[in-house]
Write a protein that holds these residues in place. Sequence first.
Motif, PDB file in Angstrom:
ATOM      1  N   GLY A  64       0.794  -1.225   0.000  1.00  0.00           N
ATOM      2  CA  GLY A  64       0.000   0.000   0.000  1.00  0.00           C
ATOM      3  C   GLY A  64       0.821   1.267   0.000  1.00  0.00           C
ATOM      4  O   GLY A  64       0.283   2.356   0.213  1.00  0.00           O
ATOM      5  N   VAL A  65       2.139   1.146  -0.237  1.00  0.00           N
ATOM      6  CA  VAL A  65       3.011   2.324  -0.217  1.00  0.00           C
ATOM      7  C   VAL A  65       2.899   3.111  -1.522  1.00  0.00           C
ATOM      8  O   VAL A  65       3.002   4.341  -1.527  1.00  0.00           O
ATOM      9  CB  VAL A  65       4.477   1.897   0.023  1.00  0.00           C
ATOM     10  N   ILE A  66       2.707   2.397  -2.629  1.00  0.00           N
ATOM     11  CA  ILE A  66       2.536   3.036  -3.929  1.00  0.00           C
ATOM     12  C   ILE A  66       1.417   2.317  -4.676  1.00  0.00           C
ATOM     13  O   ILE A  66       0.969   1.243  -4.263  1.00  0.00           O
ATOM     14  CB  ILE A  66       3.820   2.960  -4.800  1.00  0.00           C
ATOM     15  N   HIS A  67       0.962   2.917  -5.764  1.00  0.00           N
ATOM     16  CA  HIS A  67       0.162   2.173  -6.723  1.00  0.00           C
ATOM     17  C   HIS A  67       0.723   2.467  -8.105  1.00  0.00           C
ATOM     18  O   HIS A  67       1.281   3.557  -8.351  1.00  0.00           O
ATOM     19  CB  HIS A  67      -1.337   2.498  -6.626  1.00  0.00           C
ATOM     20  N   LEU A  68       0.639   1.474  -8.967  1.00  0.00           N
ATOM     21  CA  LEU A  68       1.245   1.579 -10.287  1.00  0.00           C
ATOM     22  C   LEU A  68       0.189   1.936 -11.319  1.00  0.00           C
ATOM     23  O   LEU A  68      -0.753   1.176 -11.537  1.00  0.00           O
ATOM     24  CB  LEU A  68       1.933   0.253 -10.659  1.00  0.00           C
ATOM     25  N   GLN A  69       0.343   3.104 -11.915  1.00  0.00           N
ATOM     26  CA  GLN A  69      -0.581   3.534 -12.959  1.00  0.00           C
ATOM     27  C   GLN A  69      -0.103   3.003 -14.309  1.00  0.00           C
ATOM     28  O   GLN A  69       1.085   3.054 -14.619  1.00  0.00           O
ATOM     29  CB  GLN A  69      -0.666   5.058 -13.007  1.00  0.00           C
ATOM     30  N   LEU A  70      -1.054   2.492 -15.069  1.00  0.00           N
ATOM     31  CA  LEU A  70      -0.733   1.920 -16.366  1.00  0.00           C
ATOM     32  C   LEU A  70      -0.859   2.959 -17.474  1.00  0.00           C
ATOM     33  O   LEU A  70      -1.430   4.036 -17.282  1.00  0.00           O
ATOM     34  CB  LEU A  70      -1.655   0.733 -16.655  1.00  0.00           C
ATOM     35  N   GLY A  71      -0.335   2.623 -18.646  1.00  0.00           N
ATOM     36  CA  GLY A  71      -0.499   3.490 -19.805  1.00  0.00           C
ATOM     37  C   GLY A  71       0.546   4.584 -19.879  1.00  0.00           C
ATOM     38  O   GLY A  71       1.430   4.714 -19.029  1.00  0.00           O
ATOM     39  N   ARG A  72       0.411   5.395 -20.937  1.00  0.00           N
ATOM     40  CA  ARG A  72       1.349   6.502 -21.135  1.00  0.00           C
ATOM     41  C   ARG A  72       1.284   7.470 -19.955  1.00  0.00           C
ATOM     42  O   ARG A  72       0.211   7.855 -19.507  1.00  0.00           O
ATOM     43  CB  ARG A  72       1.021   7.244 -22.429  1.00  0.00           C
ATOM     44  N   GLY A  74       2.154   6.705 -17.065  1.00  0.00           N
ATOM     45  CA  GLY A  74       1.939   5.951 -15.837  1.00  0.00           C
ATOM     46  C   GLY A  74       3.232   5.757 -15.069  1.00  0.00           C
ATOM     47  O   GLY A  74       4.244   6.402 -15.331  1.00  0.00           O
ATOM     48  N   GLY A  75       3.195   4.838 -14.132  1.00  0.00           N
ATOM     49  CA  GLY A  75       4.354   4.579 -13.290  1.00  0.00           C
ATOM     50  C   GLY A  75       3.972   4.604 -11.829  1.00  0.00           C
ATOM     51  O   GLY A  75       2.789   4.668 -11.478  1.00  0.00           O
ATOM     52  N   PRO A  76       4.970   4.558 -10.941  1.00  0.00           N
ATOM     53  CA  PRO A  76       4.685   4.525  -9.502  1.00  0.00           C
ATOM     54  C   PRO A  76       4.185   5.863  -8.968  1.00  0.00           C
ATOM     55  O   PRO A  76       4.763   6.913  -9.249  1.00  0.00           O
ATOM     56  CB  PRO A  76       6.037   4.149  -8.885  1.00  0.00           C
ATOM     57  N   VAL A  77       3.107   5.795  -8.208  1.00  0.00           N
ATOM     58  CA  VAL A  77       2.524   6.971  -7.570  1.00  0.00           C
ATOM     59  C   VAL A  77       2.447   6.698  -6.070  1.00  0.00           C
ATOM     60  O   VAL A  77       2.014   5.618  -5.643  1.00  0.00           O
ATOM     61  CB  VAL A  77       1.105   7.262  -8.119  1.00  0.00           C
ATOM     62  N   VAL A  78       2.884   7.661  -5.290  1.00  0.00           N
ATOM     63  CA  VAL A  78       2.897   7.489  -3.834  1.00  0.00           C
ATOM     64  C   VAL A  78       1.471   7.331  -3.314  1.00  0.00           C
ATOM     65  O   VAL A  78       0.551   8.050  -3.715  1.00  0.00           O
ATOM     66  CB  VAL A  78       3.580   8.683  -3.146  1.00  0.00           C
ATOM     67  N   ALA A  79       1.285   6.359  -2.425  1.00  0.00           N
ATOM     68  CA  ALA A  79      -0.005   6.140  -1.773  1.00  0.00           C
ATOM     69  C   ALA A  79       0.211   6.194  -0.263  1.00  0.00           C
ATOM     70  O   ALA A  79       1.343   6.334   0.217  1.00  0.00           O
ATOM     71  CB  ALA A  79      -0.598   4.793  -2.188  1.00  0.00           C
TER      72      ALA A  79
END
Length: 246
Positions: A64-72, A74-79
């Motif tokens: 639950g520390v990050i979530h990974l966004q897909l697509g152009r 995207g990438g790791p986003v802090v959660a």
Amino acid sequence: MQPKVDDSRKAKRALTLAQDIVRDIEAGAHVAGDRLAREDEMLARYDVARATLREALRFLELQGVIHLQLGRGGGPVVARPQTGDFANSLSLILHFMEADLRGLLELREAIAADVAAYAAQRATTGDLSALADCLKELERNEASSQFEELNRRFHDMLGWASGNPLFGLLTSALHMLTREFSLSLGYSAQERAVQLRFLRRVLEAVRKGDAEGARQAMARLVAGSASYLAQRSPELVSQKVRWGQT
């Protein structure tokens, strides 16, 4: 045998990398919603293989520390890790420890009284208002299917009102772990009335800053509740905690 050694080293490296990323998140004062560097930038910064980086990021996502966004783009986003993340990890450990509902009830009984006492010493005006509103809603729903859920909400609020987030976290996690058990049983009308009577006493003591009064009222409430469950459904309290029930 060599591949097993290599796999072990890779796993250790991925864990070490995950810890480095967490430290960098903290050092950079990142908050929920902030994007981290792109994959190529992270590979250069940490000097690791792509597979190692992705394993580390997957581990952090599971926690639950990050979530990974897909697509152009995207990438790791802090959660922000939530109580459910902790409860899920805890339930997996308890699954293999063969822990049962009785053990969870005993743990709750061991801490609940002191949690109430701390709340009496530290609850804010906002905490007291929220607790009072929740109790009123409980009273309005004494005969409804919402009673058990509202009851848990009151105890969760009390845990966070203790001023110690560890108490809040553990109280809420325990309720998540026991939720499915209690939903399958429920409280009788008589037991609901008893619960409400003691909750009123707890809240009144917390309002007055009476730590000992809050401790005693909560101790009687949780002991009575555990006894009720054990007598009404002994087979239920013997059921094992299973991962995925939260």
